[in-house]
Design an enzyme around this catalytic site. Structure first.
Site, PDB file in Angstrom:
ATOM      1  N   GLU A 194       0.831  -1.201   0.000  1.00  0.00           N
ATOM      2  CA  GLU A 194       0.000   0.000   0.000  1.00  0.00           C
ATOM      3  C   GLU A 194       0.871   1.258   0.000  1.00  0.00           C
ATOM      4  O   GLU A 194       0.546   2.239  -0.663  1.00  0.00           O
ATOM      5  CB  GLU A 194      -0.933  -0.004   1.215  1.00  0.00           C
ATOM      6  CG  GLU A 194      -1.958  -1.119   1.165  1.00  0.00           C
ATOM      7  CD  GLU A 194      -2.792  -1.189   2.419  1.00  0.00           C
ATOM      8  OE1 GLU A 194      -4.014  -1.012   2.310  1.00  0.00           O
ATOM      9  OE2 GLU A 194      -2.222  -1.409   3.513  1.00  0.00           O
TER      10      GLU A 194
ATOM     11  N   TYR B 150     -17.053  25.655  -1.132  1.00  0.00           N
ATOM     12  CA  TYR B 150     -16.822  24.216  -1.283  1.00  0.00           C
ATOM     13  C   TYR B 150     -15.420  23.953  -1.804  1.00  0.00           C
ATOM     14  O   TYR B 150     -14.790  22.963  -1.433  1.00  0.00           O
ATOM     15  CB  TYR B 150     -17.841  23.583  -2.226  1.00  0.00           C
ATOM     16  CG  TYR B 150     -19.282  23.899  -1.903  1.00  0.00           C
ATOM     17  CD1 TYR B 150     -19.728  24.034  -0.599  1.00  0.00           C
ATOM     18  CD2 TYR B 150     -20.203  24.064  -2.914  1.00  0.00           C
ATOM     19  CE1 TYR B 150     -21.048  24.321  -0.302  1.00  0.00           C
ATOM     20  CE2 TYR B 150     -21.537  24.345  -2.638  1.00  0.00           C
ATOM     21  CZ  TYR B 150     -21.953  24.474  -1.328  1.00  0.00           C
ATOM     22  OH  TYR B 150     -23.247  24.752  -1.049  1.00  0.00           O
TER      23      TYR B 150
ATOM     24  N   GLU C 178      -8.628   5.608  10.331  1.00  0.00           N
ATOM     25  CA  GLU C 178      -9.072   6.451  11.438  1.00  0.00           C
ATOM     26  C   GLU C 178      -8.144   7.647  11.637  1.00  0.00           C
ATOM     27  O   GLU C 178      -8.602   8.771  11.879  1.00  0.00           O
ATOM     28  CB  GLU C 178      -9.151   5.634  12.741  1.00  0.00           C
ATOM     29  CG  GLU C 178     -10.189   4.537  12.725  1.00  0.00           C
ATOM     30  CD  GLU C 178      -9.718   3.204  12.124  1.00  0.00           C
ATOM     31  OE1 GLU C 178     -10.418   2.198  12.361  1.00  0.00           O
ATOM     32  OE2 GLU C 178      -8.689   3.168  11.423  1.00  0.00           O
TER      33      GLU C 178
ATOM     34  N   LYS D 272     -12.280   2.960   1.386  1.00  0.00           N
ATOM     35  CA  LYS D 272     -11.120   2.355   0.725  1.00  0.00           C
ATOM     36  C   LYS D 272     -11.643   1.187  -0.111  1.00  0.00           C
ATOM     37  O   LYS D 272     -11.760   0.066   0.380  1.00  0.00           O
ATOM     38  CB  LYS D 272     -10.151   1.883   1.818  1.00  0.00           C
ATOM     39  CG  LYS D 272      -8.808   1.419   1.355  1.00  0.00           C
ATOM     40  CD  LYS D 272      -7.970   1.133   2.609  1.00  0.00           C
ATOM     41  CE  LYS D 272      -6.569   0.762   2.287  1.00  0.00           C
ATOM     42  NZ  LYS D 272      -5.769   0.519   3.507  1.00  0.00           N
TER      43      LYS D 272
END
Length: 126
Positions: free
Chosen positions: A27, A59, A79, A105
């Site tokens: 990853e 935005y 997290e 994910k």
């Protein structure tokens, strides 16, 4: 004062990013796609009445803050990435009283036929 997670909100969904967050070495090396959904609690009375962007939150500015926080540093856990984004939002936008963030994910390295791994944090300004 209103209860957290109620009232006016700005909602942004499916903000896409490419990142290198995760526990596994692959990853960190290859990276993958992530998607963020946000709800930001803020009083939208002034922009609703005045129709003036200067009285609200852009935005585009929110996206820029989220992107910078997401890319700021590589983290192992979703997290931690989400908490980093929340802290950046609170730091940049004084009028935001709470944030709900979902970090998804879709290509998590686990045996899924379909779906995605995701976390959701609910945070109010301290």
């Amino acid at each position: 004062m209103a209860e957290p997670y109620t009232g006016d909100r700005i909602i942004l969904k499916d903000l896409g990013f490419y990142g290198y967050h995760g526990v596994f070495a692959e990853e960190a090396k290859l990276g993958q796609r992530f998607f963020i959904d946000l709800e930001l609690g803020t009083d939208l009375t002034a922009p609703a009445v005045t129709d003036d962007l200067a009285t609200g939150i852009s935005y585009a500015d929110i996206y820029d803050v989220v992107k910078a926080a997401f890319e700021d540093q590589r983290m192992k856990l979703l997290e931690a990435v989400a908490q980093n984004v929340v802290e950046a939002i609170f730091q940049r936008f004084d009028g935001v009283t709470w944030v709900v963030i979902r970090l998804r994910k879709p290509e998590a390295p686990i045996a899924m036929v379909r779906g995605e791994a995701a976390i959701e944090l609910h945070r109010k300004r301290q």
